[in-house]
Design a protein around this motif. Structure first.
Motif: not given
Length: 176
Positions: A43-47, A78-87, A103-106
């Motif tokens: 019932y608790l989110a990972t963060p 999860c903020r770390g799983a989001q893809l940031v500026n691709k270019s 991001p997910l591999r990290r």
């Protein structure tokens, strides 16, 4: 008449100051019961679980050391799983799939170092950048023990490659 001069002890023991015994906080006591921790964790989110674990060394060891606390891992928020500026991220030596799955591999690397990844049975990656190569790693390698994988509305997912990965995973000649 004279008043009695004998000492009278206070009738109420609450008035006497006794230092409290040194004991753990009630939450720590409750979480030592693995049944409570096992039923509370989903019932608790990972963060939230990681924030709880960061409050004390005891809770960190209890949460990360208990098998299956992280059996359900939802990385969609999860903020770390989001893809940031691709270019700006793309390197000439990297393929598109490497950039999109970075991001997910990290995150998976960090979870593997903490011995959390091995206990994940349900992995939710809905809406994240998940290339077919990453799906292949999740369902075909021994690094993951995932039974349920949710990849709804994922970005950068090549459907033809995904079909090939799934066909390869369910082939009759695959070792058990």
């Amino acid at each position: 008449r004279e008043l009695p001069t004998e000492k009278i002890a206070p009738a109420d023991p609450i008035l006497q100051h006794n230092p409290a015994p040194n004991r753990r906080a009630p939450l720590e006591e409750m979480l030592t019961n693995s049944l409570i921790l096992d039923h509370m964790a989903p019932y608790l989110a990972t963060p939230s679980l990681m924030a709880l674990a960061s409050t004390s060394r005891f809770l960190y060891n209890m949460i990360t050391g208990t098998p299956y606390v992280f059996r359900h891992l939802d990385l969609t928020r999860c903020r770390g799983a989001q893809l940031v500026n691709k270019s700006t991220q793309k390197d000439e030596m990297q393929t598109e799939d490497d950039v999109y799955s970075a991001p997910l591999r990290r995150i998976f690397g960090s979870l593997e170092k903490r011995s959390i990844l091995q206990d994940v049975r349900t992995l939710v990656l809905d809406g994240l950048s998940v290339p077919a190569d990453l799906v292949a790693d999740i369902i075909l390698t021994d690094r993951f023990n995932v039974n349920i994988l949710s990849i709804r509305e994922c970005q950068n997912l090549n459907e033809r490659k995904l079909i090939q990965v799934i066909q390869h995973a369910v082939r009759p000649t695959r070792p058990a």
